[in-house]
Design a protein around this motif. Structure first.
Motif, short mmCIF file in Angstrom:
data_model
loop_
_atom_site.label_atom_id
_atom_site.label_comp_id
_atom_site.label_asym_id
_atom_site.label_seq_id
_atom_site.Cartn_x
_atom_site.Cartn_y
_atom_site.Cartn_z
N MET A 62 0.83 -1.21 0.00
CA MET A 62 0.00 0.00 0.00
C MET A 62 0.86 1.27 0.00
O MET A 62 0.57 2.23 -0.70
N ILE A 63 1.94 1.26 0.80
CA ILE A 63 2.84 2.41 0.82
C ILE A 63 3.46 2.62 -0.56
O ILE A 63 3.58 3.76 -1.04
N ALA A 64 3.83 1.52 -1.22
CA ALA A 64 4.44 1.61 -2.55
C ALA A 64 3.47 2.21 -3.56
O ALA A 64 3.88 2.94 -4.47
N ILE A 65 2.18 1.93 -3.41
CA ILE A 65 1.18 2.48 -4.34
C ILE A 65 1.12 3.99 -4.21
O ILE A 65 1.15 4.73 -5.20
N PHE A 66 1.02 4.48 -2.97
CA PHE A 66 0.90 5.92 -2.75
C PHE A 66 2.21 6.67 -2.95
O PHE A 66 2.21 7.89 -3.04
N LYS A 67 3.32 5.95 -3.02
CA LYS A 67 4.61 6.60 -3.32
C LYS A 67 4.69 7.05 -4.78
O LYS A 67 5.48 7.91 -5.12
N GLN A 68 3.86 6.45 -5.63
CA GLN A 68 3.90 6.77 -7.05
C GLN A 68 3.21 8.11 -7.32
O GLN A 68 2.41 8.59 -6.51
N LYS A 69 3.53 8.69 -8.45
CA LYS A 69 2.88 9.91 -8.90
C LYS A 69 2.15 9.59 -10.19
O LYS A 69 2.68 9.70 -11.29
N SER A 70 0.91 9.14 -10.07
CA SER A 70 0.10 8.75 -11.21
C SER A 70 -1.32 9.28 -11.02
O SER A 70 -1.84 9.27 -9.89
N LEU A 101 8.45 19.91 -0.79
CA LEU A 101 8.82 19.68 0.59
C LEU A 101 9.35 18.27 0.79
O LEU A 101 10.03 17.99 1.78
N ILE A 102 8.98 17.36 -0.12
CA ILE A 102 9.52 16.00 -0.13
C ILE A 102 10.28 15.83 -1.44
O ILE A 102 9.93 16.43 -2.46
N GLY A 103 11.30 14.99 -1.43
CA GLY A 103 12.21 14.88 -2.56
C GLY A 103 11.60 14.43 -3.87
O GLY A 103 12.21 14.59 -4.91
N ARG A 104 10.39 13.84 -3.83
CA ARG A 104 9.81 13.30 -5.06
C ARG A 104 8.30 13.49 -5.03
O ARG A 104 7.69 13.59 -3.96
N GLN A 105 7.68 13.54 -6.20
CA GLN A 105 6.23 13.65 -6.31
C GLN A 105 5.59 12.36 -5.77
O GLN A 105 5.95 11.26 -6.19
N THR A 106 4.64 12.52 -4.86
CA THR A 106 4.05 11.35 -4.21
C THR A 106 2.67 11.69 -3.69
O THR A 106 2.31 12.87 -3.57
N PRO A 119 12.43 6.32 5.06
CA PRO A 119 13.15 5.15 5.61
C PRO A 119 13.62 4.18 4.54
O PRO A 119 12.87 3.84 3.61
N LEU A 120 14.86 3.74 4.66
CA LEU A 120 15.41 2.77 3.71
C LEU A 120 14.90 1.37 3.99
O LEU A 120 14.77 0.55 3.08
N LYS A 121 14.63 1.08 5.25
CA LYS A 121 14.07 -0.22 5.63
C LYS A 121 12.56 -0.21 5.44
O LYS A 121 11.85 0.54 6.09
N ARG A 122 12.07 -1.03 4.54
CA ARG A 122 10.66 -0.99 4.16
C ARG A 122 9.73 -1.42 5.28
O ARG A 122 8.55 -1.02 5.32
N TRP A 123 10.23 -2.26 6.19
CA TRP A 123 9.33 -2.78 7.23
C TRP A 123 8.87 -1.71 8.19
O TRP A 123 7.78 -1.82 8.78
N LEU A 124 9.66 -0.63 8.36
CA LEU A 124 9.30 0.41 9.34
C LEU A 124 8.05 1.19 8.94
O LEU A 124 7.08 1.25 9.72
N PRO A 125 7.99 1.80 7.74
CA PRO A 125 6.74 2.48 7.36
C PRO A 125 5.56 1.52 7.22
O PRO A 125 4.43 1.90 7.55
N LEU A 126 5.82 0.27 6.79
CA LEU A 126 4.74 -0.70 6.70
C LEU A 126 4.17 -1.03 8.07
O LEU A 126 2.95 -1.16 8.24
N ALA A 127 5.05 -1.17 9.06
CA ALA A 127 4.60 -1.45 10.42
C ALA A 127 3.76 -0.30 10.97
O ALA A 127 2.69 -0.52 11.57
#
Length: 327
Positions: free
Chosen positions: A1-9, A83-88, A299-307
């Motif tokens: 779910m986090i990966a979906i909202f990270k996209q800019k579509s 304000l964040i490094g990429r469109q999201t 975060p570089l570790k994916r489990w942290l935002p997912l948790a």
């Protein structure tokens, strides 16, 4: 779910809508009639009087539309001014998620309506940096602040935030400060004119009642859990913002400073004309959502935002579907 909202579509807008409907479903299942209170502004009371007496379904739709619009506006603010490094779409997701932590934040209220104008004022304020002639925009920001005070009067404290923001984001110009204050007082000028015409001009009718006191809120385990889920991602997001601050443009740093100032002011708003509900605390959600988005993005570790995401989702579902059923 986090990966979906990270996209800019463009399609993520529809996914955000579905996500919001699923989380806000109790708003429609447990709709309630909204009535005006003493802390509500005159304009909000008038707008509420236009709705039917049994307005539960209507106000549920209005409040969801406002929450979804605010999420998109905040998302635009974060992306447009980098304000964040990429469109999201993480800021919009974070806002929908945060406003679901407290059931009172889902229902229509004057602070919820005022929140829409505050986000709009921020968008106009951040756009002043690239504006060659900002006088009209400065006046419009002041006009929105003045109108907003007739919806929820304590929100007029954000005039301080806008004034300081004008000084932080742009070189100081005295004429722009005067234009902003002129815009703030314009609704009051027309209000005085109206009261004079109908022969009701008095200090009591013109100036709203103001009290300063500590809000009386009943503490509980669920409140503590909600505060924890609100605070921990905020601190994590603040850490990542501080870490990446040196890589940001100077204008982006100034924008984050204005958001922090916004957050500090929002914490003091509930002490003005305080009540026993959590409605007035919704004003803190916009800056919190901006920092939460950073906690999901950096975060570089994916489990942290997912948790963080799934624990928050679990709490929201438990609170809105189980606790509300018991009540």
């Amino acid at each position: 779910m986090i990966a979906i909202f990270k996209q800019k579509s463009p399609g993520i807008v529809a996914i955000l809508l579905i996500f919001g409907l699923l989380l806000k479903l109790p708003l429609f299942l447990y709709s309630k009639t909204i009535t005006a209170t003493d802390i509500d502004g005159r304009l909000y009371q008038w707008l509420l009087s236009l709705l039917p007496l049994n307005n539960g379904s209507v106000t549920a739709v209005i409040s969801f539309v406002l929450l979804y619009a605010q999420a998109l506006m905040l998302n635009y603010l974060i992306n447009q001014y980098r304000l964040i490094g990429r469109q999201t779409y993480l800021p919009g997701m974070a806002y929908i998620l945060i406003t679901s932590l407290v059931p009172e934040w889902n229902y229509l209220s004057s602070p919820l309506v005022a929140n829409t104008f505050i986000v709009l004022m921020l968008i106009y304020l951040f756009s002043l940096y690239n504006s060659a002639n900002a006088r009209a925009q400065v006046y419009n920001i002041g006009l929105m602040a003045g109108i907003n005070s007739y919806i929820f009067f304590p929100s007029s404290a954000f005039i301080i935030c806008i004034l300081l923001g004008l000084m932080i984001l742009k070189p100081f110009r005295f004429n722009e400060i005067i234009l902003f204050l002129l815009g703030c007082t314009t609704p009051y000028y027309f209000h005085v004119a109206y009261l004079f015409i109908v022969d009701r001009l008095s200090l009591m009718n013109f100036f709203p009642h103001i009290t300063v006191s500590v809000p009386e809120i009943e503490s509980s385990v669920y409140l503590a859990a909600g505060i924890l889920l609100l605070t921990l991602p905020f601190l994590l997001g603040g850490y990542y913002v501080q870490t990446h601050l040196s890589k940001m443009l100077i204008q982006v740093r100034k924008n984050w400073s204005v958001l922090l100032l916004y957050l500090l002011l929002a914490f003091f708003i509930p002490f003005i004309n305080s009540s026993q509900s959590f409605h007035t605390w919704i004003l803190i959600t916009v800056p919190f959502a901006a920092f939460h988005a950073c906690a999901y993005f950096y975060p570089l570790k994916r489990w942290l935002p997912l948790a963080i995401f799934f624990i928050t989702i679990g709490y929201v579902l438990y609170q809105q579907y189980v606790i509300l059923t018991w009540r």
